[in-house]
Motif scaffolding. Structure first.
Motif, PDB file in Angstrom:
ATOM      1  N   LEU A   1       1.175  -1.177   0.113  1.00 17.16           N
ATOM      2  CA  LEU A   1       0.037  -0.057  -0.002  1.00 17.16           C
ATOM      3  C   LEU A   1       0.939   0.902   0.014  1.00 17.16           C
ATOM      4  CD1 LEU A   1      -2.552  -0.910   2.673  1.00 17.16           C
ATOM      5  CD2 LEU A   1      -3.376   0.100  -0.240  1.00 17.16           C
ATOM      6  N   LEU A   2       2.198   1.115   0.461  1.00 19.94           N
ATOM      7  CA  LEU A   2       2.724   2.364   0.882  1.00 19.94           C
ATOM      8  C   LEU A   2       4.214   2.339  -0.694  1.00 19.94           C
ATOM      9  CD1 LEU A   2       2.640   2.360   4.322  1.00 19.94           C
ATOM     10  CD2 LEU A   2       1.707   4.372   3.463  1.00 19.94           C
ATOM     11  N   ASP A   3       4.270   1.445  -1.392  1.00 17.42           N
ATOM     12  CA  ASP A   3       4.937   1.492  -1.875  1.00 17.42           C
ATOM     13  C   ASP A   3       5.415   3.095  -3.005  1.00 17.42           C
ATOM     14  OD1 ASP A   3       7.228   0.370  -2.848  1.00 17.42           O
ATOM     15  OD2 ASP A   3       5.898  -0.507  -5.053  1.00 17.42           O
ATOM     16  N   GLY A   4       6.719   3.474  -3.220  1.00 16.89           N
ATOM     17  CA  GLY A   4       6.437   4.626  -3.845  1.00 16.89           C
ATOM     18  C   GLY A   4       6.181   6.131  -2.856  1.00 16.89           C
ATOM     19  N   LEU A   5       5.275   5.885  -1.422  1.00 14.67           N
ATOM     20  CA  LEU A   5       4.752   6.733  -0.791  1.00 14.67           C
ATOM     21  C   LEU A   5       6.009   6.794   0.440  1.00 14.67           C
ATOM     22  CD1 LEU A   5       1.097   6.360  -1.257  1.00 14.67           C
ATOM     23  CD2 LEU A   5       2.708   8.097  -2.061  1.00 14.67           C
ATOM     24  N   VAL A   6       6.478   5.736   0.997  1.00 15.71           N
ATOM     25  CA  VAL A   6       7.167   5.665   2.575  1.00 15.71           C
ATOM     26  C   VAL A   6       8.693   5.401   2.038  1.00 15.71           C
ATOM     27  CG1 VAL A   6       6.782   5.226   4.977  1.00 15.71           C
ATOM     28  CG2 VAL A   6       5.215   6.375   3.741  1.00 15.71           C
ATOM     29  N   ASP A   7       9.416   5.138   2.063  1.00 17.21           N
ATOM     30  CA  ASP A   7      10.622   4.727   2.448  1.00 17.21           C
ATOM     31  C   ASP A   7      10.645   3.500   3.596  1.00 17.21           C
ATOM     32  OD1 ASP A   7      12.929   2.830   1.592  1.00 17.21           O
ATOM     33  OD2 ASP A   7      14.171   5.217   1.951  1.00 17.21           O
ATOM     34  N   LEU A   8       9.557   2.946   3.723  1.00 17.61           N
ATOM     35  CA  LEU A   8       9.610   1.670   4.740  1.00 17.61           C
ATOM     36  C   LEU A   8      11.200   0.733   4.806  1.00 17.61           C
ATOM     37  CD1 LEU A   8       5.783   0.040   4.441  1.00 17.61           C
ATOM     38  CD2 LEU A   8       6.568   1.975   6.359  1.00 17.61           C
ATOM     39  N   PRO A   9      11.620   0.292   6.435  1.00 19.06           N
ATOM     40  CA  PRO A   9      12.199  -0.635   6.146  1.00 19.06           C
ATOM     41  C   PRO A   9      11.867  -1.991   5.981  1.00 19.06           C
ATOM     42  CG  PRO A   9      11.270   0.551   8.789  1.00 19.06           C
ATOM     43  CD  PRO A   9      10.823   1.080   8.311  1.00 19.06           C
ATOM     44  N   ARG A  10      12.577  -2.805   6.057  1.00 23.63           N
ATOM     45  CA  ARG A  10      12.082  -4.331   5.666  1.00 23.63           C
ATOM     46  C   ARG A  10      11.178  -4.725   6.620  1.00 23.63           C
ATOM     47  NH1 ARG A  10      16.052  -9.384   5.575  1.00 23.63           N
ATOM     48  NH2 ARG A  10      16.729  -8.799   7.297  1.00 23.63           N
ATOM     49  N   LEU A  11      10.012  -5.258   6.363  1.00 18.33           N
ATOM     50  CA  LEU A  11       9.354  -5.704   6.692  1.00 18.33           C
ATOM     51  C   LEU A  11       8.434  -7.741   7.028  1.00 18.33           C
ATOM     52  CD1 LEU A  11       6.226  -2.873   6.767  1.00 18.33           C
ATOM     53  CD2 LEU A  11       7.607  -3.336   8.722  1.00 18.33           C
ATOM     54  N   THR A  12       9.110  -8.118   7.325  1.00 19.30           N
ATOM     55  CA  THR A  12       8.602  -9.447   7.562  1.00 19.30           C
ATOM     56  C   THR A  12       7.779 -10.275   7.839  1.00 19.30           C
ATOM     57  OG1 THR A  12      11.304  -9.932   7.518  1.00 19.30           O
ATOM     58  CG2 THR A  12       9.307 -11.484   7.576  1.00 19.30           C
ATOM     59  N   VAL A  13       6.675 -10.335   7.215  1.00 27.89           N
ATOM     60  CA  VAL A  13       5.214 -11.152   7.549  1.00 27.89           C
ATOM     61  C   VAL A  13       5.356 -12.241   7.059  1.00 27.89           C
ATOM     62  CG1 VAL A  13       3.022 -10.844   6.307  1.00 27.89           C
ATOM     63  CG2 VAL A  13       4.223  -9.072   5.425  1.00 27.89           C
ATOM     64  N   THR A  14       5.095 -13.138   8.286  1.00 29.04           N
ATOM     65  CA  THR A  14       5.926 -14.332   8.825  1.00 29.04           C
ATOM     66  C   THR A  14       3.848 -15.060   9.950  1.00 29.04           C
ATOM     67  OG1 THR A  14       5.764 -13.944  11.519  1.00 29.04           O
ATOM     68  CG2 THR A  14       7.633 -14.277   9.985  1.00 29.04           C
TER      69      THR A  14
END
Length: 366
Positions: free
Chosen positions: A194-207
């Motif tokens: 959802l935030l791709d290109g808007l916010v430079d998030l840190p790595r989020l690992t979804v488990t």
């Protein structure tokens, strides 16, 4: 987190629309089930500050709604002496209701459990009635005028000069477009797309994680026996387990369902839209063996498995920040629920420009 932000914004007189992809109480994310740990076994001041604020806000919500949201039955934390002692010293310095006792004394107080080394006992902790809490947050947000729309899948967030547009599909599959002054995005496992290109998030690992409820043995199901099951953390060292990733164990009583026991952040990485909703046989056996070793008051062969997602940062710290017109809440790493009403306040402050979140949670800290 989105409900809490909506509540906090609406009570300040803001016009709020909340868009939720699924139905109320759904089981496809992280925030479902009847209970969560109300756990204050932290060393870091910013988490303890947030905990104290959340505790006050949970009590405010109880008073306002007339619903019971907390059972402060206590929390016991044992295992890694560095973590246990560090949390105790941080809590004692704040005057918290905490004490250190020996493993034998702990076992005499709570004979359904075994303990590893010194035990930190927190009395202003216990469990949250999580499903009820979500209902109360929704009701309070709506009472203050928030428009809560379920079945609305957001597919794009588009900032422009004077605001932000949100696009998606409604319950019938028809497209919608809303325009607002800003957007708070609290999308859990779906945060990155959802935030791709808007916010430079840190790595989020979804488990996908798989705690389970276990039934107490007959001697621990007598009238009143439920009242003394505390919530718990067991911080095992890497040497005490097959993998350092399986070092932490947590849980609490869920009345009517049993005692919830789970390994923290050990699940397989998944696409949140393509999950098994089932633990591997190896994982199931490991949890069964842990319960057999550490819980003499539980039947290890009665597991009723749960499936939920974690969206974890490498550090385990939350991401709370504002970038332009987008306020982001992500990376709760399996330990965010207890802080929910306070995080709602942090997000409302950020979204309205009143204050930025605490520095340790901001993007630059990651």
């Amino acid at each position: 987190m989105g409900l809490a932000a909506a509540w906090q914004l609406a009570r300040r007189g803001q016009r709020v629309v909340l868009l939720e992809r699924f139905e109320p109480g759904h089981s496809r994310g992280a925030s479902h089930g009847a209970t969560r740990n109300m756990n204050n076994a932290y060393e870091e001041p910013h988490y303890l500050d947030l905990y104290d604020e959340a505790l006050d806000l949970w009590r405010e919500l109880e008073e306002t709604s007339g619903e019971r949201l907390l059972t402060l039955c206590g929390l016991v934390t044992h295992g890694d002496p560095v973590h246990v002692r560090g949390a105790y010293e941080a809590l004692a310095a704040r005057g918290a209701a905490a004490e250190l006792i020996g493993a034998d004394e702990a076992a005499s107080r709570w004979p359904g459990m075994r303990f590893d080394g010194e035990v930190l006992v927190n009395r202003d902790a216990g469990r949250i009635h999580a499903a009820t809490a979500l209902q109360v947050l929704a009701a309070q947000a709506a009472r203050h005028g928030a428009d809560l729309r379920h079945g609305h899948r957001v597919t794009a967030i588009e900032p422009f000069e004077h605001g932000i547009a949100v696009r998606g599909t409604d319950p019938s599959g028809d497209p919608f477009r809303l325009v607002a002054a800003g957007a708070v995005v609290a999308a859990g496992a779906w945060s990155r797309p959802l935030l791709d290109g808007l916010v430079d998030l840190p790595r989020l690992t979804v488990t996908e994680e798989h705690p389970a409820h276990f039934q107490p043995l007959p001697s621990f199901t007598e009238p009143g026996a439920e009242d003394w099951w505390p919530s718990f953390n067991h911080f095992r060292s890497a040497e005490a387990s097959e993998s350092a990733r399986t070092g932490a164990v947590y849980g609490m009583l869920t009345p009517g369902e049993g005692v919830k026991v789970g390994f923290h952040a050990v699940g397989d990485e998944v696409d949140p839209d393509d999950r098994r909703f089932r633990a591997s046989d190896i994982s199931r056996a490991a949890l069964r063996d842990y319960v057999a070793e550490w819980f003499p008051g539980l039947d290890p062969d009665t597991a009723a498995e749960i499936s939920c997602t974690y969206a974890s940062t490498d550090s385990g710290d939350f991401v709370l920040d504002r970038v332009g017109r987008v306020t982001v809440a992500a990376g709760f790493s399996g330990h965010g629920f207890k802080f929910t009403p306070a995080i709602g306040r942090v997000l409302a402050d950020a979204a309205t420009g009143r204050a930025f979140p605490p520095d340790p949670f901001r993007l630059a800290a990651h």
